[in-house]
Motif scaffolding. Structure first.
Motif, PDB file in Angstrom:
ATOM      1  N   TYR A 105      -6.041  -0.312  -6.140  1.00 50.52           N
ATOM      2  CA  TYR A 105      -6.893   0.843  -5.408  1.00 50.52           C
ATOM      3  C   TYR A 105      -6.697   2.304  -4.502  1.00 50.52           C
ATOM      4  O   TYR A 105      -7.816   2.773  -4.468  1.00 50.52           O
ATOM      5  N   GLU A 106      -5.314   2.232  -5.240  1.00 48.32           N
ATOM      6  CA  GLU A 106      -5.471   3.218  -4.350  1.00 48.32           C
ATOM      7  C   GLU A 106      -5.989   4.921  -5.649  1.00 48.32           C
ATOM      8  O   GLU A 106      -6.496   6.157  -5.184  1.00 48.32           O
ATOM      9  N   ARG A 163      -8.201   4.114  -7.202  1.00 49.18           N
ATOM     10  CA  ARG A 163     -10.281   4.178  -7.370  1.00 49.18           C
ATOM     11  C   ARG A 163     -10.258   4.861  -6.275  1.00 49.18           C
ATOM     12  O   ARG A 163     -10.887   6.016  -6.401  1.00 49.18           O
ATOM     13  N   ASP A 164      -9.610   5.199  -5.351  1.00 51.92           N
ATOM     14  CA  ASP A 164     -10.041   5.756  -3.963  1.00 51.92           C
ATOM     15  C   ASP A 164      -9.758   7.221  -4.708  1.00 51.92           C
ATOM     16  O   ASP A 164     -10.797   8.257  -3.855  1.00 51.92           O
ATOM     17  N   ASN A 165      -9.560   7.676  -5.738  1.00 53.82           N
ATOM     18  CA  ASN A 165      -8.703   8.991  -5.746  1.00 53.82           C
ATOM     19  C   ASN A 165      -9.907   9.269  -6.859  1.00 53.82           C
ATOM     20  O   ASN A 165      -9.284  10.636  -7.745  1.00 53.82           O
ATOM     21  N   GLU A 186       0.384  -1.000  -0.156  1.00 50.30           N
ATOM     22  CA  GLU A 186       0.150   0.365  -0.187  1.00 50.30           C
ATOM     23  C   GLU A 186       0.771   1.463  -0.190  1.00 50.30           C
ATOM     24  O   GLU A 186       0.422   2.092  -0.406  1.00 50.30           O
ATOM     25  N   TYR A 216       1.427   6.577  -7.165  1.00 45.74           N
ATOM     26  CA  TYR A 216      -0.117   7.429  -7.631  1.00 45.74           C
ATOM     27  C   TYR A 216       0.364   9.111  -6.847  1.00 45.74           C
ATOM     28  O   TYR A 216      -0.182   9.747  -7.824  1.00 45.74           O
TER      29      TYR A 216
END
Length: 80
Positions: free
Chosen positions: A74-75, A77-79, A16, A23
């Motif tokens: 996932y990072e 997508r979260d942003n 992560e 990212y």
């Protein structure tokens, strides 16, 4: 007294943290489908160039790189 920032070193199992670093470096330059199409040789070079990354090229393996790609997605997508 000046405040010193101290960042812990990042290793191969810190998926992560590596994903967040990627990212931060690339932002939205790569979307989900592009992240999964990045060659492992390129991904490896990018990871090794991250600040505070303390792992070595010899310690890397395909499993690490796959986990990092997934965490990066996932990072991303979260942003969004």
């Amino acid at each position: 007294m000046a405040k010193e920032s101290f960042e812990l070193p990042i290793y191969w199992n810190d998926y992560e943290d590596i994903a967040m670093g990627l990212y931060e470096k690339f932002g939205d330059d790569f979307g989900e489908s592009q992240i999964y199409r990045i060659r492992f040789t390129e991904l490896l070079d990018w990871i090794l160039s991250l600040p505070n990354f303390a792992g070595t090229r010899e310690q890397s393996n395909e499993g690490h790189l796959e986990q990092i790609q997934t965490a990066w997605v996932y990072e991303w997508r979260d942003n969004q």
